[in-house]
Structures are given as structure tokens and as C-alpha cells.
Design an enzyme around this catalytic site. Structure first.
Site, PDB file in Angstrom:
ATOM      1  N   ASP A   1       6.697 -48.020  26.219  1.00 34.19           N
ATOM      2  CA  ASP A   1       7.466 -47.143  25.328  1.00 34.19           C
ATOM      3  C   ASP A   1       7.942 -45.987  26.196  1.00 34.19           C
ATOM      4  O   ASP A   1       7.194 -45.046  26.449  1.00 34.19           O
ATOM      5  CB  ASP A   1       6.597 -46.646  24.170  1.00 34.19           C
ATOM      6  CG  ASP A   1       7.352 -45.694  23.258  1.00 34.19           C
ATOM      7  OD1 ASP A   1       8.542 -45.947  22.985  1.00 34.19           O
ATOM      8  OD2 ASP A   1       6.761 -44.690  22.822  1.00 34.19           O
TER       9      ASP A   1
ATOM     10  N   GLU B   1      11.009 -51.013  25.230  1.00 35.82           N
ATOM     11  CA  GLU B   1      11.791 -50.721  24.030  1.00 35.82           C
ATOM     12  C   GLU B   1      13.184 -50.230  24.425  1.00 35.82           C
ATOM     13  O   GLU B   1      13.348 -49.446  25.363  1.00 35.82           O
ATOM     14  CB  GLU B   1      11.086 -49.660  23.184  1.00 35.82           C
ATOM     15  CG  GLU B   1      11.751 -49.448  21.841  1.00 35.82           C
ATOM     16  CD  GLU B   1      10.950 -48.536  20.935  1.00 35.82           C
ATOM     17  OE1 GLU B   1      11.567 -47.640  20.331  1.00 35.82           O
ATOM     18  OE2 GLU B   1       9.724 -48.718  20.830  1.00 35.82           O
TER      19      GLU B   1
ATOM     20  N   ASP C   1       1.982 -42.923  21.416  1.00 35.98           N
ATOM     21  CA  ASP C   1       2.869 -43.503  22.435  1.00 35.98           C
ATOM     22  C   ASP C   1       2.310 -44.823  22.954  1.00 35.98           C
ATOM     23  O   ASP C   1       3.055 -45.782  23.178  1.00 35.98           O
ATOM     24  CB  ASP C   1       3.078 -42.511  23.585  1.00 35.98           C
ATOM     25  CG  ASP C   1       3.806 -41.264  23.128  1.00 35.98           C
ATOM     26  OD1 ASP C   1       4.983 -41.369  22.759  1.00 35.98           O
ATOM     27  OD2 ASP C   1       3.174 -40.180  23.124  1.00 35.98           O
TER      28      ASP C   1
END
Length: 174
Positions: free
Chosen positions: A8, A68, A140
Site C-alpha cells: 500500500d 494498489e 496501512d
């Protein structure tokens, strides 16, 4: 058994999560965050992300990686900075010999929660449940684990099939 590293990306905090898939079973390996010094220069911060991910690749030796896809923020400057952090992450993974799959937040949420518009708490809950974690991971790290889970659920083809010939506009595939 396949080991998957989910990322991420973020300029301030880059989350990571490592899982293993054996058949249909998923198991947790590790997760955490790479934090950069907000007072450091942009190149130094990008270097921190790159070096941190190179260390993770060497330590956990994943077979696959997933990142992502950046969505467009209201603030163009923030979007550009996030894109640069994402680029540093992808470069580190590719330099480590990994092919990188990419998923939008919508795809990740759909794969993990079953609803592409799920909120962060729903994603966190499902990550914890799917990996049988004793507690909640850092938000996160949970997002990174969710990316890895989405890749594991969709197989190697989910991102390629779902996004082939498409572009992302405002966080959606078009």
C-alpha cells in the site's frame, strides 16, 4: 505454496503485508510499515521506500508482488507525490526480480469484503478474519495485506483480465 507481498504505497507511510497461499488456505507471514522522515527531501524519502522494499524482498523472498493503483485526489500535488512513492515501490519490486500485479482500491475491497465500496474498518475486519490474526494490524499494513489477499483470491489473472485495455479515472476503471 505461493508467497505474496502486498504493498500500500504512500510517501509518509508505505504499508506491506506478506501472506502465503497453499491451495485455498491463506496464512499470515509478516506485515508492517516503512516510514519516511517528513522533513527529508523527496529523493531521500523515495530512496527510503526503495531501500526498505528491497530489504523486504531479500528477507521474505516473495514469489509475487501486488501494488494498489493510485487514485486521483482532489489535490493534484498529493496525487503526484503518491505516484512517485508508488513508482519507487514498483521499481524496488521489479529490481528484486518480481512481476508486479496492480489493483484498484475498488478491486481490492470487492475481493476481500465482497463490496467495492466497503469502508476501511470492514476491510480491516475481513483481513483479520481471513488471516486468523489475534489483533488488528496497523491500517496501512492491513491495506497491504488486503492487496495480497485480493491477488491470492483472484489468482494471477484477476488484475490483468480486469484491467486489460482499461484506464483508471477517479479511482474507477473506464
Amino acid at each position: 505454496m505461493i508467497r505474496i507481498l502486498g504493498i500500500d504505497p504512500g510517501l509518509r507511510i508505505t504499508g506491506f503485508g506478506v501472506i502465503e497461499k497453499s491451495g485455498n488456505a491463506l496464512s499470515y507471514v509478516a506485515s508492517g510499515c516503512i516510514k519516511t522522515d517528513a522533513k527529508a527531501s523527496l529523493p531521500t524519502r523515495l530512496g527510503t521506500i526503495h531501500a526498505g522494499l528491497r530489504e523486504l524482498v531479500a528477507q521474505y523472498q516473495p514469489d509475487q508482488a501486488v501494488v494498489e493503483i493510485v487514485f486521483v485526489n482532489v489535490n493534484p500535488q498529493s496525487t503526484l507525490l503518491l505516484g512517485q512513492a508508488r513508482g519507487a515501490a514498483i521499481t524496488a519490486l521489479v529490481a528484486g526480480g518480481l512481476e508486479v500485479a496492480e489493483y484498484t482500491a475498488l478491486q481490492v475491497k470487492q475481493a476481500v469484503v465482497g463490496n467495492g465500496h466497503a469502508d476501511k474498518t470492514q476491510v480491516l475486519h475481513m483481513v483479520r478474519r481471513l488471516l486468523s490474526l489475534p489483533g488488528d494490524p496497523n491500517p496501512d499494513a492491513a491495506d497491504a495485506l488486503a492487496c495480497a489477499i485480493a491477488h491470492a483470491h483472484g489468482g494471477q489473472g484477476m488484475g490483468a483480465l480486469a484491467t486489460k485495455g482499461m484506464r483508471v479515472r477517479n479511482g474507477r476503471l473506464v
